[in-house]
Design a protein around this motif. Structure first.
Motif, PDB file in Angstrom:
ATOM      1  N   MET A   1      10.995   1.823  -7.236  1.00  0.00           N
ATOM      2  CA  MET A   1      10.010   2.778  -7.710  1.00  0.00           C
ATOM      3  C   MET A   1       9.551   3.619  -6.528  1.00  0.00           C
ATOM      4  SD  MET A   1       8.395   3.940 -10.368  1.00  0.00           S
ATOM      5  CE  MET A   1       8.968   2.819 -11.595  1.00  0.00           C
ATOM      6  N   ILE A   2       9.380   4.900  -6.754  1.00  0.00           N
ATOM      7  CA  ILE A   2       9.097   5.844  -5.683  1.00  0.00           C
ATOM      8  C   ILE A   2       7.747   5.588  -5.005  1.00  0.00           C
ATOM      9  CG2 ILE A   2       8.118   7.604  -7.195  1.00  0.00           C
ATOM     10  CD1 ILE A   2       9.532   9.669  -5.345  1.00  0.00           C
ATOM     11  N   VAL A   3       6.738   5.191  -5.748  1.00  0.00           N
ATOM     12  CA  VAL A   3       5.416   4.963  -5.154  1.00  0.00           C
ATOM     13  C   VAL A   3       5.490   3.815  -4.153  1.00  0.00           C
ATOM     14  CG1 VAL A   3       3.032   4.285  -5.620  1.00  0.00           C
ATOM     15  CG2 VAL A   3       4.189   5.893  -7.141  1.00  0.00           C
ATOM     16  N   ARG A   4       6.141   2.756  -4.526  1.00  0.00           N
ATOM     17  CA  ARG A   4       6.272   1.617  -3.612  1.00  0.00           C
ATOM     18  C   ARG A   4       7.071   2.012  -2.371  1.00  0.00           C
ATOM     19  NH1 ARG A   4       8.996  -4.297  -4.798  1.00  0.00           N
ATOM     20  NH2 ARG A   4       8.644  -5.071  -2.710  1.00  0.00           N
ATOM     21  N   THR A   5       8.153   2.745  -2.568  1.00  0.00           N
ATOM     22  CA  THR A   5       8.982   3.178  -1.446  1.00  0.00           C
ATOM     23  C   THR A   5       8.185   4.038  -0.470  1.00  0.00           C
ATOM     24  OG1 THR A   5      10.926   3.150  -2.873  1.00  0.00           O
ATOM     25  CG2 THR A   5      11.110   4.389  -0.829  1.00  0.00           C
ATOM     26  N   LEU A   6       7.444   4.997  -0.989  1.00  0.00           N
ATOM     27  CA  LEU A   6       6.648   5.872  -0.125  1.00  0.00           C
ATOM     28  C   LEU A   6       5.502   5.120   0.544  1.00  0.00           C
ATOM     29  CD1 LEU A   6       6.559   9.030  -2.388  1.00  0.00           C
ATOM     30  CD2 LEU A   6       7.798   8.757  -0.230  1.00  0.00           C
ATOM     31  N   ARG A   7       4.899   4.186  -0.189  1.00  0.00           N
ATOM     32  CA  ARG A   7       3.825   3.373   0.396  1.00  0.00           C
ATOM     33  C   ARG A   7       4.360   2.562   1.568  1.00  0.00           C
ATOM     34  NH1 ARG A   7       2.765  -1.783  -0.175  1.00  0.00           N
ATOM     35  NH2 ARG A   7       3.955  -2.088  -2.097  1.00  0.00           N
ATOM     36  N   GLU A   8       5.510   1.946   1.368  1.00  0.00           N
ATOM     37  CA  GLU A   8       6.107   1.136   2.429  1.00  0.00           C
ATOM     38  C   GLU A   8       6.564   1.999   3.606  1.00  0.00           C
ATOM     39  OE1 GLU A   8       9.087  -1.057   0.285  1.00  0.00           O
ATOM     40  OE2 GLU A   8       7.629  -2.584  -0.348  1.00  0.00           O
ATOM     41  N   LYS A   9       6.982   3.222   3.319  1.00  0.00           N
ATOM     42  CA  LYS A   9       7.381   4.158   4.377  1.00  0.00           C
ATOM     43  C   LYS A   9       6.198   4.463   5.302  1.00  0.00           C
ATOM     44  CE  LYS A   9       9.091   8.848   4.975  1.00  0.00           C
ATOM     45  NZ  LYS A   9       9.385  10.106   4.286  1.00  0.00           N
ATOM     46  N   HIS A  10       5.000   4.531   4.707  1.00  0.00           N
ATOM     47  CA  HIS A  10       3.788   4.769   5.490  1.00  0.00           C
ATOM     48  C   HIS A  10       3.221   3.473   6.082  1.00  0.00           C
ATOM     49  CE1 HIS A  10       3.767   8.600   3.234  1.00  0.00           C
ATOM     50  NE2 HIS A  10       3.108   9.049   4.281  1.00  0.00           N
ATOM     51  N   HIS A  11       3.863   2.352   5.774  1.00  0.00           N
ATOM     52  CA  HIS A  11       3.417   1.032   6.244  1.00  0.00           C
ATOM     53  C   HIS A  11       2.011   0.705   5.743  1.00  0.00           C
ATOM     54  CE1 HIS A  11       6.955   0.911   8.779  1.00  0.00           C
ATOM     55  NE2 HIS A  11       6.625   2.084   9.282  1.00  0.00           N
ATOM     56  N   TRP A  12       1.765   1.024   4.471  1.00  0.00           N
ATOM     57  CA  TRP A  12       0.485   0.736   3.846  1.00  0.00           C
ATOM     58  C   TRP A  12       0.634  -0.429   2.884  1.00  0.00           C
ATOM     59  CZ3 TRP A  12      -0.269   6.463   2.033  1.00  0.00           C
ATOM     60  CH2 TRP A  12      -0.664   7.254   3.111  1.00  0.00           C
ATOM     61  N   SER A  13      -0.415  -1.200   2.780  1.00  0.00           N
ATOM     62  CA  SER A  13      -0.462  -2.229   1.742  1.00  0.00           C
ATOM     63  C   SER A  13      -0.918  -1.555   0.447  1.00  0.00           C
ATOM     64  CB  SER A  13      -1.444  -3.333   2.129  1.00  0.00           C
ATOM     65  OG  SER A  13      -2.764  -2.817   2.141  1.00  0.00           O
ATOM     66  N   GLN A  14      -0.821  -2.277  -0.655  1.00  0.00           N
ATOM     67  CA  GLN A  14      -1.326  -1.738  -1.915  1.00  0.00           C
ATOM     68  C   GLN A  14      -2.828  -1.484  -1.826  1.00  0.00           C
ATOM     69  OE1 GLN A  14      -0.012  -4.659  -4.817  1.00  0.00           O
ATOM     70  NE2 GLN A  14       1.750  -3.380  -5.375  1.00  0.00           N
ATOM     71  N   GLU A  15      -3.526  -2.363  -1.138  1.00  0.00           N
ATOM     72  CA  GLU A  15      -4.971  -2.208  -0.978  1.00  0.00           C
ATOM     73  C   GLU A  15      -5.303  -0.939  -0.199  1.00  0.00           C
ATOM     74  OE1 GLU A  15      -3.311  -5.029  -0.147  1.00  0.00           O
ATOM     75  OE2 GLU A  15      -4.027  -6.441  -1.657  1.00  0.00           O
ATOM     76  N   GLN A  16      -4.536  -0.680   0.857  1.00  0.00           N
ATOM     77  CA  GLN A  16      -4.778   0.525   1.648  1.00  0.00           C
ATOM     78  C   GLN A  16      -4.516   1.789   0.830  1.00  0.00           C
ATOM     79  OE1 GLN A  16      -2.125  -0.708   4.801  1.00  0.00           O
ATOM     80  NE2 GLN A  16      -3.817  -0.683   6.284  1.00  0.00           N
ATOM     81  N   LEU A  17      -3.432   1.796   0.067  1.00  0.00           N
ATOM     82  CA  LEU A  17      -3.130   2.950  -0.780  1.00  0.00           C
ATOM     83  C   LEU A  17      -4.227   3.148  -1.817  1.00  0.00           C
ATOM     84  CD1 LEU A  17      -1.330   5.272  -1.653  1.00  0.00           C
ATOM     85  CD2 LEU A  17       0.015   3.645  -3.002  1.00  0.00           C
ATOM     86  N   ALA A  18      -4.735   2.061  -2.356  1.00  0.00           N
ATOM     87  CA  ALA A  18      -5.821   2.153  -3.336  1.00  0.00           C
ATOM     88  C   ALA A  18      -7.058   2.794  -2.703  1.00  0.00           C
ATOM     89  CB  ALA A  18      -6.146   0.772  -3.885  1.00  0.00           C
ATOM     90  N   GLN A  19      -7.408   2.371  -1.503  1.00  0.00           N
ATOM     91  CA  GLN A  19      -8.579   2.928  -0.819  1.00  0.00           C
ATOM     92  C   GLN A  19      -8.379   4.406  -0.494  1.00  0.00           C
ATOM     93  OE1 GLN A  19      -9.137   0.405   2.598  1.00  0.00           O
ATOM     94  NE2 GLN A  19     -10.917  -0.590   1.645  1.00  0.00           N
ATOM     95  N   LEU A  20      -7.221   4.745   0.042  1.00  0.00           N
ATOM     96  CA  LEU A  20      -6.954   6.131   0.430  1.00  0.00           C
ATOM     97  C   LEU A  20      -6.925   7.082  -0.764  1.00  0.00           C
ATOM     98  CD1 LEU A  20      -4.173   5.468   3.090  1.00  0.00           C
ATOM     99  CD2 LEU A  20      -6.465   6.360   3.535  1.00  0.00           C
ATOM    100  N   SER A  21      -6.443   6.581  -1.889  1.00  0.00           N
ATOM    101  CA  SER A  21      -6.316   7.437  -3.070  1.00  0.00           C
ATOM    102  C   SER A  21      -7.542   7.406  -3.971  1.00  0.00           C
ATOM    103  CB  SER A  21      -5.086   7.015  -3.885  1.00  0.00           C
ATOM    104  OG  SER A  21      -5.240   5.697  -4.371  1.00  0.00           O
ATOM    105  N   GLY A  22      -8.430   6.449  -3.729  1.00  0.00           N
ATOM    106  CA  GLY A  22      -9.612   6.315  -4.572  1.00  0.00           C
ATOM    107  C   GLY A  22      -9.318   5.648  -5.905  1.00  0.00           C
ATOM    108  N   LEU A  23      -8.188   4.971  -5.980  1.00  0.00           N
ATOM    109  CA  LEU A  23      -7.801   4.267  -7.203  1.00  0.00           C
ATOM    110  C   LEU A  23      -8.029   2.778  -7.032  1.00  0.00           C
ATOM    111  CD1 LEU A  23      -4.417   6.148  -7.742  1.00  0.00           C
ATOM    112  CD2 LEU A  23      -6.565   6.550  -8.971  1.00  0.00           C
TER     113      LEU A  23
END
Length: 139
Positions: free
Chosen positions: A1-23
């Motif tokens: 899935m593209i979201v997971r791939t891009l998140r991992e490319k940025h070396h972010w955890s799911q929690e970090q992506l949630a905080q950065l995106s406000g989700l």
């Protein structure tokens, strides 16, 4: 899935992506699992991941086969789309290939009265199923 791939490319955890995106973390988990996402969710993710929202729209929107609306569909629709969760980009190519096989088989095979109609029939069915799914907004 593209979201997971891009998140991992940025070396972010799911929690970090949630905080950065406000989700919420749960929303990130659902999107990465391939569940349908709202336009607002896609906008937030596209902004944080620095990609065009159309890329996410193509990749994230999927058929929720556990939903009541899907279970209410005729069995032949569910059977024809068994194993398909989103609209394949290559679907048009498959239809064109089937038409080409039908036309070529008319000139090549001795049993053209069988091969040609079958190839054209499958191309027609494929086009009708895609049009039906598009009209319902399932993908």
């Amino acid at each position: 899935m593209i979201v997971r791939t891009l998140r991992e490319k940025h070396h972010w955890s799911q929690e970090q992506l949630a905080q950065l995106s406000g989700l919420s973390l749960r929303t990130i988990q659902r999107v990465e699992a391939g569940n349908k996402a709202s336009l607002e969710t896609l906008k937030a993710l596209a902004s944080v991941l620095e990609i065009d929202i159309s890329t996410l729209t193509e990749e994230v929107t999927v058929i929720d086969k556990d939903a009541d609306y899907w279970k209410a569909e005729p069995i032949y629709i569910r059977w024809l789309l068994w194993g398909v969760n989103k609209r394949p980009k290559e679907m048009a190519y498959i239809e064109y290939l089937l038409v080409a096989v039908g036309i070529v088989s008319w000139f090549v095979f001795e049993e053209r009265h069988l091969v040609t109609p079958l190839a054209l029939l499958f191309a027609y069915i494929s086009a009708k199923v895609v049009a039906y799914m598009d009209s319902k907004g399932y993908w």
